[in-house]
Design an enzyme around this catalytic site. Structure first.
Site, short mmCIF file in Angstrom:
data_model
loop_
_atom_site.label_atom_id
_atom_site.label_comp_id
_atom_site.label_asym_id
_atom_site.label_seq_id
_atom_site.Cartn_x
_atom_site.Cartn_y
_atom_site.Cartn_z
CG ASN A 150 -2.12 -0.89 1.03
OD1 ASN A 150 -2.68 -0.94 -0.06
ND2 ASN A 150 -2.52 -1.59 2.07
CB CYS A 170 -6.66 -5.28 -2.46
SG CYS A 170 -7.35 -4.73 -0.89
CG HIS A 171 -7.22 -8.92 1.65
ND1 HIS A 171 -5.97 -9.35 2.03
CD2 HIS A 171 -7.46 -7.80 2.35
CE1 HIS A 171 -5.47 -8.52 2.94
NE2 HIS A 171 -6.37 -7.58 3.15
CG HIS A 200 -8.81 -0.11 0.17
ND1 HIS A 200 -7.87 0.26 1.10
CD2 HIS A 200 -8.61 -1.44 -0.04
CE1 HIS A 200 -7.13 -0.79 1.43
NE2 HIS A 200 -7.56 -1.83 0.74
#
Length: 466
Positions: A150, A170-171, A200
């Site tokens: 990140n 990402c998850h 996000h």
């Protein structure tokens, strides 16, 4: 791929996550003959992960070759895949990212991907990215880079701009869609969904169970939970798991999703990051302590979690789990490597350049998160077209910050650092431009030892008084 691949992990000494990736890679039979090159600047932390990796390989009787090195060039030489997991500056630098903005009224619950914290986490990584790119373009020019570091959008956009073929992972999509399936009592393997946006802040555009559109029921259930303000315990994962995977899951499953529910009720769609973190990306929910408490009754502070981590204990716990069950996690990284090596297709959600307008109503220089097909040809983003206009508008408020920060790194113009922070929605909801400039100057001074020389040699215009 005709030969056994060399898979390099840069930042392999990080707690839990790099070792979890090792377990993922080794869970695929086609990758067990690979060479794993584990690289980190911290020899002690690297040795902990490399030792656990060798123990795991020996326990399962695998032919995997495990290398460990503090030499970046040696790790990159002839690599087929390079996975980036490092954080420059560690917890001490992270402390500046959250504490300095907090003095100006900007309270970041995570502060690693957006806002002043995200901008400076990116900028202090720029020199490392430049060094990696300079070496990789000579030593492994055809390697597929996989970025887990990140701030995802800034880092991935910059690595691609330097000429490295990079997908960011990402998850949040996996975590959110699993949470929604559980919330609605629908088996996850029977759900189909489509998401797109930015990291996000991607949006669940479709969520279906067979022919049933689950959105009407989702809106009803989440709105009722919002109304009742249900306790976080409703969805917290069972047990006392403090692995990074579980911490990430608990971030998505805090039980109280008032931020995301409010966004859905006003803009029409559910987004893919937890209410804690999602509250940082918009100006509505963190205006003061009372407003924060109204929407997020239980504080989740990622800096405090990172500072309190037992790194050796975390690795030991993961090792025992992987000894017992060498199966993949929900992360996409190993799936990408397996799909490229075997040619067996996989679909992942990846962060990729928007060049050619993968999402047609976001800028060309944005880094977007979309479904990608992966096979022997590599990572291929799917075309989304236009997002609903209100969703693209929200995304653009954050794309502004990301692209200005990347522009600062590419040009060395320190004014673009100030511009990036000034465009952050949460920061601009709390601070005047003069205050933002003063805060940014403090952050520049605090991180000076790690920032690119060009940014330090630039002259910041003084803040006006009065």
């Amino acid at each position: 791929m005709a030969h056994s691949p060399k898979i390099t992990i840069i930042g392999a000494g990080g707690f839990v996550f790099p070792f979890r990736l090792v377990g993922d890679l080794l869970s695929f039979p086609a990758l067990r003959g690979a060479t794993l090159s584990l690289m980190d600047l911290d020899a002690g932390r690297l040795d902990r992960v490399a030792t656990a990796t060798r123990e795991l390989v020996a326990h399962h009787g695998l032919p995997t070759v495990v290398e460990q090195t503090t030499d970046r060039r040696e790790a990159l030489r002839d690599a087929d895949f390079v996975i980036i997991t490092f954080q420059v500056g560690g917890v001490e630098s992270y402390r500046h990212d959250v504490e300095i903005p907090r003095r100006y009224g900007v309270d970041q619950t995570v502060g690693d991907t957006v806002g002043p914290g995200g901008v400076f986490r990116f900028l202090r990584s720029v020199r490392a990215y430049q060094d990696i790119a300079a070496d990789a373009l000579k030593l492994c020019p055809d390697a597929q880079f996989i970025n887990y570091a990140n701030p995802m959008a800034m880092a991935t956009a910059y690595l691609n701009a330097l000429g490295l073929r990079t997908v960011g992972l990402c998850h949040s999509v996996q975590g959110t869609t699993r949470m929604l399936a559980r919330t609605l009592g629908v088996p996850y393997d029977e759900v189909s969904y489509r998401c797109a946006g930015i990291n996000h802040q991607a949006w669940v555009l479709e969520f279906r169970h067979g022919q049933e559109d689950l959105y009407p029921r989702l809106r009803e259930v989440m709105t009722e939970r919002h109304r009742r303000g249900r306790a976080a315990a409703d969805l917290v994962p069972d047990g006392g798991d403090h692995s990074e995977e579980a911490l990430a899951a608990s971030n998505y499953e805090g039980g109280n999703e008032q931020v995301r529910t409010t966004l859905m009720n006003h803009f029409g769609y559910f987004e893919t990051e937890s209410s804690h973190h999602a509250s940082e990306y918009v100006p509505y929910f963190r205006k003061d302590a009372e407003t924060v408490l109204e929407y997020i009754p239980e504080r989740w502070d990622y800096y405090e979690i990172c500072a309190a981590h037992d790194e050796q204990g975390d690795v030991d716990e993961q090792l025992e789990r992987l000894r017992a069950d060498l199966s993949p996690s929900v992360e996409y990284g190993a799936s990408i490597v397996n799909a490229v090596v075997t040619g067996v297709p996989a679909v992942v959600y990846g962060n990729v350049p928007n060049a050619g307008r993968v999402i047609t109503n976001l800028p060309d220089d944005a880094c977007v998160e979309v479904a990608c097909l992966v096979d022997a040809n590599g990572v291929q983003p799917t075309s989304v077209g236009d997002l609903p206009p209100q969703l693209a508008a929200i995304n653009r408020t954050n794309v502004n910050v990301q692209t200005l920060a990347v522009r600062a790194a590419l040009t060395g113009d320190v004014e673009h650092v100030h511009h990036a922070v000034a465009m952050d929605p949460l920061t601009s909801a709390h601070c005047t431009l003069e205050q933002i400039r003063a805060m940014t100057d403090e952050l520049l001074a605090a991180h000076a030892a790690l920032l690119p020389d060009a940014l330090l040699s630039g002259t910041s215009r003084p803040a006006l008084v009065g």
